[in-house]
Each structure stands twice: as structure tokens, then as C-alpha cells.
Write an enzyme that holds these catalytic residues in place. Sequence first.
Site, PDB file in Angstrom:
ATOM      1  CG  MET A  16     -12.283   1.495  -6.384  1.00  0.00           C
ATOM      2  SD  MET A  16     -12.292  -0.153  -7.128  1.00  0.00           S
ATOM      3  CE  MET A  16     -10.561  -0.547  -7.132  1.00  0.00           C
ATOM      4  CD  GLU A  61     -11.813  -4.754 -14.547  1.00  0.00           C
ATOM      5  OE1 GLU A  61     -11.311  -5.223 -15.577  1.00  0.00           O
ATOM      6  OE2 GLU A  61     -12.027  -3.544 -14.381  1.00  0.00           O
ATOM      7  CE  LYS A  70      -7.735  -2.707  -5.032  1.00  0.00           C
ATOM      8  NZ  LYS A  70      -6.277  -2.819  -4.904  1.00  0.00           N
ATOM      9  CG  ASP A  89      -1.141  -5.791  -4.751  1.00  0.00           C
ATOM     10  OD1 ASP A  89      -1.341  -4.577  -4.608  1.00  0.00           O
ATOM     11  OD2 ASP A  89      -0.674  -6.520  -3.869  1.00  0.00           O
ATOM     12  CE1 TYR A 121      -3.670  -8.411 -18.339  1.00  0.00           C
ATOM     13  CE2 TYR A 121      -1.574  -7.784 -17.351  1.00  0.00           C
ATOM     14  CZ  TYR A 121      -2.356  -8.701 -18.027  1.00  0.00           C
ATOM     15  OH  TYR A 121      -1.830  -9.919 -18.393  1.00  0.00           O
ATOM     16  CE  LYS A 162      -7.706  -5.146  -1.212  1.00  0.00           C
ATOM     17  NZ  LYS A 162      -7.169  -4.074  -0.386  1.00  0.00           N
ATOM     18  CB  CYS A 195       8.813   9.370  26.319  1.00  0.00           C
ATOM     19  SG  CYS A 195       8.930   9.658  24.524  1.00  0.00           S
ATOM     20  CB  CYS A 241      11.692  13.098  25.214  1.00  0.00           C
ATOM     21  SG  CYS A 241      10.085  12.811  25.994  1.00  0.00           S
ATOM     22  CB  CYS A 281       5.192  11.147  25.096  1.00  0.00           C
ATOM     23  SG  CYS A 281       6.429  12.439  25.369  1.00  0.00           S
ATOM     24  CB  CYS A 313       8.519  14.407  22.757  1.00  0.00           C
ATOM     25  SG  CYS A 313       9.057  12.745  22.280  1.00  0.00           S
TER      26      CYS A 313
END
Length: 644
Positions: free
Chosen positions: A80, A105, A107, A109, A212, A301, A395, A398, A411, A416
Site C-alpha cells: 500500500m 479499519e 492497519k 502491524d 485478522y 499512518k 574511506c 578501504c 569513496c 572497495c
Amino acid sequence: MDKIEYEKAITSLNLWAKAYYTDDKPIASDAEYDELYRQVEQFEEQNPSLKLSYSPTNRVGGAVLDEFKKSTHLAKMWSMEDIFSDDELLAWIGHGDKSGEFFAEPKFDGASLNLLYENGKLIKAATRGDGSIGEDVTNNALVINSIPLQISYLGRIEIRGEVVIEKSDFESINAIRAASGEPPLANPRNAAAGSLRQLDNSVVKQRKLKFYPWGVGENSLEFAKHSEVMDFVRSLGFLRDEFCKICSSVDELRNAYKELVSKRDEKPILIDGMVIRVNDLSRANSLGYTVKFPKFMVAYKFPAIEKTARLIDIVLQVGRTGVVTPVGLLDGVNIDGAFVKNVTLHNFDEINRLGLMKNDLVTIIRSGDVIPKITGVFAERRDGSQTPISRPTNCPQCGSELLDEGVFIKCQNLSCKARVVSSIIYFTSKKCMNIDGLGEAIVELLYERGIVQNIADIYRLDELSFMGIEGFKTKKISNLLNAIELSKTPNLERFITSLGIEHIGEVAAKKIAIAYPDNWLELSFEELISLDGFGEAMALSYLEFMRVNLDKIKELLGFITPKIVEIKTTQNAFSGKTFVITGTLSRPRDEIKAELESFGAKVSGSVSSKSDYVLYGDEAGSKLEKALSLGVKTINEQEYEALK
């Protein structure tokens, strides 16, 4: 007990279990249930050939699998689109015909699961996977008490929903784990997803998972509204959350969202938003889908949860494009069931903007799946222990000198380790080549041993490559090599995505694959910029990547043969014509472009004397003016529909 009595006993036990686990209204005592259950067990032991697939004795844990098999969904399981504000809600509603009722309804988790029923019996349960192919976890679904083994509907139907763990059950599980010296599970969502992928379903049974439903896939139901579909599904014996609302206006949706936010903490299950969908199924079908999401539903959300933590240190991560990203290490804080120790800092300009120092007290937010991030610094609470954060010059992997471009620090060493390993991991990931079994840890192991030093080396692996490596038994090696073999014929857009070209994601790769299936390796700037949604940065990034890596790509193509998805064409007045689209239309441009291409027309991004039509909408600008000056035929949307 004879066969008829046995079948009646099964029906009674399943009815009593539904009343207990789903309706929370027991209609039989525990002793009564146990006694009838023992009689059923005895009958099945004596008559194993007569045992029914939907017998409650199948819910006993203890079956252990060697591996999960792949399972193809009959209808795709889409993800979604997320929105985070009322303005985004209004924009979503205003895009396409979304008049009429909305169904709202919670959402949940958790982890998505697809249940296939045929002739009233549970045939298969599969995880979402990549939306088309998941993992067969039927063995685990059997021990989830809120999943009916038998339903009264006899047609073929895919019932989809979320597998969750209640907050109180999650805390109990972690208390038991702590007492036995096991590490705690991270959060209810991860616990639910991880439980579904347990090979031993006795472990699954202990986790007290619940299912559910929130939708259906393949079906032959004849309801006009999604709310009617869900009422029917829940009448079959599935759990129902009390917060399911039909809203007829934006104001009603806003009020429903506010109400759900206020109930967030008191809900027994973690929820991270409100799902909103067009209730009328015919209107939903006409709205259709984007490349990634259904256009008829969205996840609004919840606001991010904010907590305070201390920034202990900064570590540097090097990505596949060489960009060095700072990651903050915290002393640890629990946010909505997740123990957060790492936060994204994006780049060093963001660190400067925040005025961040090591050992600062900071505010952290996390919203749903969004990676936790620092939003503020309590500078007034500094105690002298803070130290500055300096921009790196070499870096961290490396040691080569970094290129500082301001916002991005890179880098440039193509050899690397961090760049090479990250690019291989990305290439093998689900949304790219989807090589099952070749995950991050195994890629790093093979790299460290010198077995895989670049992407092409994946296709040179054989049984001898794994000799002497702990944990690699014959079956595991065989499965991995089979997965590599299966990846040799991907769709072209998936292969382009897997190359990891900066600014070129799944959507852009698909546009290239559809528009230029034969010469995608040798495109010009003009050809790329003509694609809808392509800007100069995208085109230049693609061209530079091809210039630098052409030999490597050709080496890969020695192992891989990308498939070109043919677009079936319908002949009409637009076949063979060149179109330019400009202005605001009632449908997204990509949708109209795809339709034109299905007619055999070509859609260009610029107007010239060779253009046959310019299709224009509201606020059409310079392209319409140029068409008129060149004498190119112009048509509005109504004329276009009439000519189809």
C-alpha cells in the site's frame, strides 16, 4: 464412535473452538471439549485413513520441516501507498474518481498471510513474499487457532490478513525467554513475521499468533462493496476488530482517524495507521493500480512517536554507489515495541544543521516502517562531555581518499569491499534478481573467502565452491544453485533495477524496458529524457553508468538472458502514430501512455513536425503552443476517448 459420529464430533469441536478463540463466548466447558477431543484422537488412531483434513488434532504442534517451498498467489498481493497528513489524504482522494463511500479499519502491524480455501477446506497458507510468490507456511497456519481449518463457503477463495501477536502475549513470551537465558524478541511485528517462518510449528503454537482478515484475492464472490465482502469473510469464523467504519466524506474519515489515534495505546495489538479504501468494488477496479500500489486504497499512518536518547557515537557506512552515510549509535530506547539503537543521519550537512555532537541528548522519532531518525538536540542539557563530529577524509573500509561533494561524500575506489559487497547484496535481493538463499551474511562470507569478488562470480558458483564451508550441506548448496539458475531469465526491468544505477529504481527501469527493449544498453540522452518523469540527473546517471560499466554488464549478459515483456497491441486509429501528452488529465499520464502503447502508438516527450497528435489537458503550456505553430493535430481528452 463410528464415521458419522466422528464427523459430527469434528463439527462440534470446530464450532466450540470458534466460540472460544474467535467469538470469546465459550459454549462448552474445557472438560467437555477435552473429553470429545480424546474420543476423536482415539478414532483417528484406529482409522488413520478416515482422518479429516480439518480435524482440530491437526493443530497440535511438533511437525518440523526441512525448508519452506515457494508458493504462487492466484492473485497478486499488493503493498500500500502511505500518506501522513490531511493534505496528502485530500490529494489522494482528488486523484481519480474516488467519490462515494470509503471503508476504514486499523492497519495492524504484523505479517501478511494469504489463505487459500477450496471446497470449504484450508488448502494452503503463504507469506506475502514479493507479492506474486511467497513461502508455503501451511504447516504453521494449522496451529493458529483463529484460522479456521474449514469454512462454510465452498468456492475457491484467497482470504488475506495480518498475523499478529498481542502486546500482553509478546511481553509474556519475552519474560519466558529471559528466564531461560534466551535473547528477547525485538517487537511484536518482527516476532509475528519470524514465527511464521519457523520450521518447527510447535514453536509457532507457543507464540499465540492471531489472524485478522483484511481482504480477499482470487474469488468468485458477487458483492458490490468491500464492506460486504469483509462482513461475509468474518461470518465464516474469522476475527473482527470492532473498529471498522464506512465513511461518506473527508470529514468523517478525519474523525475516524482521530478516534483511532486516540485508541492506539489501549488496543491489544500494535497498529500503525488506518487503512482507507474505496468501498465500491466496481469503482475500485476502474481505478486500478500503479506499478507498486493499488490506487483505490491507502494507509494513513499514525504520527511518529517521539522519545529521548543519548547519541553515543557515529559509524560510517559505505553504500554500493560509494556514498558514505553516517549512522548514529544510541544508548537504546524503546519506541512502540521496538528497541532502537541505530538512527539514520542522512549526511553530514544534516549533522551540521542539527548542531549535533557526540554524547548529546537527542529526540528520536519512529513512524511505522520509517527508519528512526534524530529530529532535535537538547543543547541546553550539555555537560561538557560532548565532542564534535568531523567530516571523514578517508574511506572507513578501504582507507582511500574520499571525494567531498558537499552534501555527499563518496569513496571512488570501485574495488572497495563495502561497495562491492553492497552491490552484490542489492543485486541478489528480492526486488532485484531474487536469488533465494544468497543473503547478506552468505554474500559477505563468500567475499571474505575470495569465492565471489563481483556480481558475475555468482554465476560461476558450483558445488566445489562451498567445499569446506561450515553449514553448507548438499541440500542447501543444491537449493542455492537452483535459485541462481532460476535467476538467469529475469524480466528486463528487474535486471536493469538490479544493476543499482543511481536514480534508477523499479519504476524508471520499467519505463526503460518498455520503451527501449532492444537498445537499452545504447540509449542517448534525448531518448532517456523523452521518458515521462525522467529528468536530466536520471538520464546522465544512466549514461555514465553504462559508459563506465558496459564491459561488466556484457559479462553478466553472458550468463543472463533478460526476458522482454511483450505489450499486446490493439489496432485502432492511433496505431503507428506518435503522441505527445501535455497538461493535467483525469488519469495519470503513465496510464494513458500504457494505453497508447497497447494500441501500437509511440509516446514522445517533445513536440516536432513528426508528431501526429498532441493530447492536451488543463494548463497545457509550451508543448501545446508549439504543436499549434507546427500544425500538429491537437486533441483534448474527450476527443481522444471518442477516437479510441
